[in-house]
Motif scaffolding. Structure first.
Motif, short mmCIF file in Angstrom:
data_model
loop_
_atom_site.label_atom_id
_atom_site.label_comp_id
_atom_site.label_asym_id
_atom_site.label_seq_id
_atom_site.Cartn_x
_atom_site.Cartn_y
_atom_site.Cartn_z
N PHE A 1 -13.09 7.14 0.37
CA PHE A 1 -12.45 5.70 -1.11
C PHE A 1 -13.05 4.42 -0.43
O PHE A 1 -12.76 3.39 -1.58
CB PHE A 1 -11.03 5.84 0.06
CG PHE A 1 -10.57 7.19 -0.73
CD1 PHE A 1 -10.93 7.83 -2.48
CD2 PHE A 1 -10.36 8.56 0.11
CE1 PHE A 1 -9.64 8.93 -3.04
CE2 PHE A 1 -10.03 9.40 -0.53
CZ PHE A 1 -9.65 10.00 -2.07
N TYR A 2 -12.69 3.82 0.46
CA TYR A 2 -13.38 2.32 0.50
C TYR A 2 -14.76 1.80 1.05
O TYR A 2 -14.93 0.51 0.81
CB TYR A 2 -11.94 1.65 1.80
CG TYR A 2 -10.63 1.98 1.47
CD1 TYR A 2 -10.07 1.76 0.40
CD2 TYR A 2 -10.46 3.07 2.49
CE1 TYR A 2 -8.64 1.99 0.53
CE2 TYR A 2 -8.27 3.38 2.07
CZ TYR A 2 -8.48 2.61 1.25
OH TYR A 2 -6.58 3.18 0.91
N THR B 1 -3.28 -2.09 -7.57
CA THR B 1 -3.51 -0.64 -8.47
C THR B 1 -5.09 -1.30 -9.07
O THR B 1 -5.80 -2.50 -9.95
CB THR B 1 -2.55 -0.78 -9.23
OG1 THR B 1 -1.27 -0.65 -8.80
CG2 THR B 1 -2.48 0.30 -10.53
N VAL C 1 -3.73 1.77 -2.69
CA VAL C 1 -4.19 0.70 -2.30
C VAL C 1 -2.95 -0.57 -2.46
O VAL C 1 -2.06 -0.57 -2.84
CB VAL C 1 -5.26 0.51 -4.00
CG1 VAL C 1 -6.41 1.49 -4.19
CG2 VAL C 1 -4.24 0.82 -5.14
N GLN D 1 -6.71 -9.89 1.43
CA GLN D 1 -6.58 -8.36 0.11
C GLN D 1 -7.76 -8.70 -0.80
O GLN D 1 -7.66 -8.35 -2.02
CB GLN D 1 -5.14 -7.98 -0.75
CG GLN D 1 -4.20 -8.13 0.46
CD GLN D 1 -4.87 -6.03 1.78
OE1 GLN D 1 -5.21 -5.65 1.08
NE2 GLN D 1 -3.76 -6.41 3.00
N PHE E 1 0.91 -1.12 0.29
CA PHE E 1 -0.20 0.02 -0.48
C PHE E 1 0.83 1.20 0.16
O PHE E 1 0.79 2.03 -0.57
CB PHE E 1 -0.86 0.44 1.05
CG PHE E 1 -2.03 -1.08 1.17
CD1 PHE E 1 -3.16 -0.02 0.66
CD2 PHE E 1 -2.22 -2.55 1.76
CE1 PHE E 1 -4.46 -1.60 0.99
CE2 PHE E 1 -3.11 -2.48 1.81
CZ PHE E 1 -4.16 -2.08 1.04
N GLY F 1 -2.00 6.08 -5.45
CA GLY F 1 -3.35 5.39 -4.30
C GLY F 1 -2.86 4.38 -3.60
O GLY F 1 -2.52 3.72 -3.15
N GLU G 1 -7.71 -1.36 -7.22
CA GLU G 1 -9.40 -2.12 -6.72
C GLU G 1 -8.77 -1.52 -5.49
O GLU G 1 -8.04 -1.52 -4.83
CB GLU G 1 -8.33 -3.41 -6.62
CG GLU G 1 -9.69 -4.12 -5.85
CD GLU G 1 -9.99 -5.97 -5.93
OE1 GLU G 1 -10.08 -6.51 -6.64
OE2 GLU G 1 -8.94 -6.13 -5.37
N TRP G 2 -9.87 -0.58 -4.64
CA TRP G 2 -9.58 -0.36 -3.51
C TRP G 2 -10.39 -1.26 -2.53
O TRP G 2 -11.85 -0.89 -2.57
CB TRP G 2 -10.42 1.74 -3.76
CG TRP G 2 -10.07 2.51 -4.46
CD1 TRP G 2 -10.14 2.33 -5.66
CD2 TRP G 2 -8.74 3.54 -4.05
NE1 TRP G 2 -9.20 3.56 -6.42
CE2 TRP G 2 -8.67 4.28 -5.19
CE3 TRP G 2 -8.57 3.48 -2.55
CZ2 TRP G 2 -7.58 5.29 -5.02
CZ3 TRP G 2 -7.52 5.27 -2.83
CH2 TRP G 2 -7.15 5.76 -4.07
N HIS H 1 -9.45 -1.62 1.81
CA HIS H 1 -9.08 -1.26 2.81
C HIS H 1 -8.43 -2.43 3.64
O HIS H 1 -8.46 -2.54 4.89
CB HIS H 1 -9.98 -0.48 3.88
CG HIS H 1 -9.36 0.45 4.80
ND1 HIS H 1 -10.32 0.90 5.96
CD2 HIS H 1 -7.94 0.51 5.61
CE1 HIS H 1 -9.47 1.41 6.85
NE2 HIS H 1 -8.53 1.45 6.41
N ASN I 1 2.60 1.85 -3.19
CA ASN I 1 1.50 2.13 -4.79
C ASN I 1 1.25 3.58 -3.75
O ASN I 1 1.54 4.46 -5.21
CB ASN I 1 0.43 1.68 -4.93
CG ASN I 1 0.26 0.23 -5.17
OD1 ASN I 1 1.32 0.32 -6.27
ND2 ASN I 1 0.10 -0.60 -4.43
#
Length: 538
Positions: free
Chosen positions: A223-224, A50, A47, A437, A36, A45, A52-53, A55, A39
């Motif tokens: 965001f999530y 890449t 994430v 994840q 994370f 972001g 795929e959001w 948490h 990235n």
């Protein structure tokens, strides 16, 4: 600042630097969060995969600080950012020990007890290891030391300090709210004077904490899609199933065993349990004598930390029954609660019984034994995790990730339970168990249950990385036998066998052999060696 202060600041720095220099231990989960961090530093972001959001991290400090350092010191290696983070954590750990020592001194503790506290906390191997190996424990301990100081010096008028402490815990780990609630709640319960002023300060502090944490929670929610970390949802029920008994009774019955385990070395193999039991006996005697013999002014403070120790033990037992494991980095902060209770008790007994030579001598002998056991545990833990880093982390996990990076195709999916090293060094998409994840895995678990083989039959990933026991379990399913073949084996069991004595040796064997399976029916990459067996660390 006098010489004693310099000593109390230096002791934890020394023990941490010796440990990390010798072992260079990097905890598996750091490389989950560091994916994370990298990235984010590279502009992709916050994430794991890449685009795929999810948490998939729990500690704000443990994710954003390495991201900052990775952005400042860009490198293909993890170590520039990790060493910067390590140095910050060591400084924070040092301040935690220092604030405990200074607070004890201001409470009137004799200097030998203050020195004992600094030595015992600095030598606590789980505190040292999870301060330097990429976890967030140093921050948990720092805010615990701050809470100790706030409660010891008086809650009234300390609402902003309470808020900073509680918000700091929340930014360290989501369950920080449990620590804040238990500690400050117990402090109010056992306040001997100014109780309503204490209640007012705690309530004001709670409101200010909410304001301090609200911006992060709203951002995460945006965001999530949820304020609750995905990792928490994924862990529940993945490793165990609840029995049909009465849950509260099970939790209370489990709590003493959990509390005893706090003082084991990092990973005990049974041999060390009597030693940790001896430390626990010293602590319990200190609790009892402190409650019976301590002065009236100290009883509230002592009762606060004994109550917090027992309540947090119940909390860990609750987590054990729900998840199936007490993650080792959860233990140091609760262990410190036990130590703090003992320091308070020892100080009060020493001050009250000036003429009782036998009682004072018992206190000194107990303290010496506790420090000696902590020193032994520190040395054993350093040997243990140095071996683990060399043979297991580098020789199995990292090697597996690098091998997959060389042999898999872009876009391939990998199923594995440990994903820190494998996920980071392979760079592939991870449909991990229990879905830390992977929302896809969690959704399948909700629909199909927690039988891993059933979930994997629906996933059918391109690659699987399994331990021997996991492979034996999977082989019970004929579908998987027909769908996969062994592509590589990474095995360090012979290297472990050749070493006559390693502390916690059974723990090393758990991850000493990984088998890489490839889905049959696809073209093999040209560099693939189906019979490759890797036995030496890279």
């Amino acid at each position: 600042m006098n010489r004693r202060d310099v000593l109390y600041l230096s002791l934890p720095v020394l023990t941490a630097l010796v440990f990390v220099t010798v072992s260079n231990h990097v905890w598996e989960d750091f490389l989950i969060t560091f994916r994370f961090s990298r990235n984010l530093a590279e502009g992709n972001g916050l994430v794991y995969h890449t685009g795929e959001w999810v948490h998939g991290f729990t500690s704000v400090f443990n994710t954003l600080l390495p991201a900052l350092f990775d952005w400042m010191l860009p490198s293909e290696s993890i170590y520039p950012a990790l060493w910067m983070y390590r140095l910050v954590c060591i400084a924070v750990f040092s301040m935690a020990v220092f604030w405990v020592a200074r607070t004890l001194r201001e409470l009137g503790s004799p200097e030998w007890i203050v020195l004992m506290a600094a030595l015992l906390l600095s030598l606590d191997i789980k505190s040292v290891a999870f301060t330097t190996n990429g976890q967030e424990v140093a921050f948990m301990l720092f805010f615990l030391a701050l809470a100790f100081r706030i409660i010891a010096l008086g809650l009234p008028g300390s609402h902003w300090k309470i808020a900073c402490c509680a918000a700091g815990w929340l930014y360290t780990r989501p369950d920080g709210v449990v620590y804040a609630t238990v500690l400050f709640g117990a402090a109010v319960l056992f306040a001997s004077k100014n109780r309503w002023a204490s209640v007012r300060s705690v309530l004001l502090g709670a409101g200010m904490t909410a304001l301090l944490y609200l911006p992060w929670m709203l951002m995460v929610w945006h965001f999530y899609g949820s304020p609750v970390p995905h990792t928490i949802l994924a862990k529940v029920g993945a490793y165990t199933t609840e029995s049909g008994g009465i849950f509260l009774l099970e939790m209370l019955a489990t709590t003493p065993r959990i509390l005893l385990s706090l003082y084991n070395p990092v990973y005990t193999d049974g041999y060390y349990e009597p030693l940790s039991g001896l430390v626990f006996v010293f602590l319990v005697l200190g609790f009892a004598l402190g409650g019976l013999l301590g002065g009236r002014s100290s009883r509230g403070l002592h009762a606060t930390f004994v109550m917090a120790f027992l309540m947090m033990g119940c909390y860990l037992a609750y987590g054990y029954l729900k998840v199936g494991i007490v993650f080792p980095w959860y233990k140091p902060a609760v262990a410190w609660l036990g130590y703090l209770s003992a320091f308070i008790a020892f100080s009060e007994i020493w001050k009250r019984f000036e003429n009782r030579t036998v009682l004072r001598r018992w206190l000194q002998v107990s303290a010496t034994c506790m420090i000696a056991l902590a020193g032994f545990s520190y040395l054993a833990g350093t040997v243990q995790l140095t071996t683990h880093q060399h043979l297991i982390e580098n020789g199995v996990r990292k090697a597996t990730g690098e091998w997959l990076a060389a042999h898999a195709k872009p876009g391939d999916r990998v199923h594995s339970e440990p994903i820190g090293y494998i996920g980071f060094y392979s760079g592939l998409r991870m449909d991990d168990w229990p879905g830390l994840q992977s929302p896809r895995v969690l959704e399948l678990r909700k629909k199909l249950g927690n039988d891993r083989t059933v979930v994997v039959q629906h996933l059918l990933p391109d690659w699987m990385v399994l331990r021997p026991l996991e492979l034996a379990y999977f082989n019970q399913k004929l579908v998987l036998k027909q769908a996969y073949e062994i592509a590589a084996i990474f095995d360090q069991t012979d290297a472990l066998d050749q070493r006559p004595w390693i502390p916690g040796k059974r723990y090393h064997y758990f991850d000493a052999k990984y088998i890489v399976l490839r889905k049959i029916g696809e073209e093999l990459p040209s560099r693939l060696d189906r019979d490759s067996v890797i036995t030496q660390p890279r």
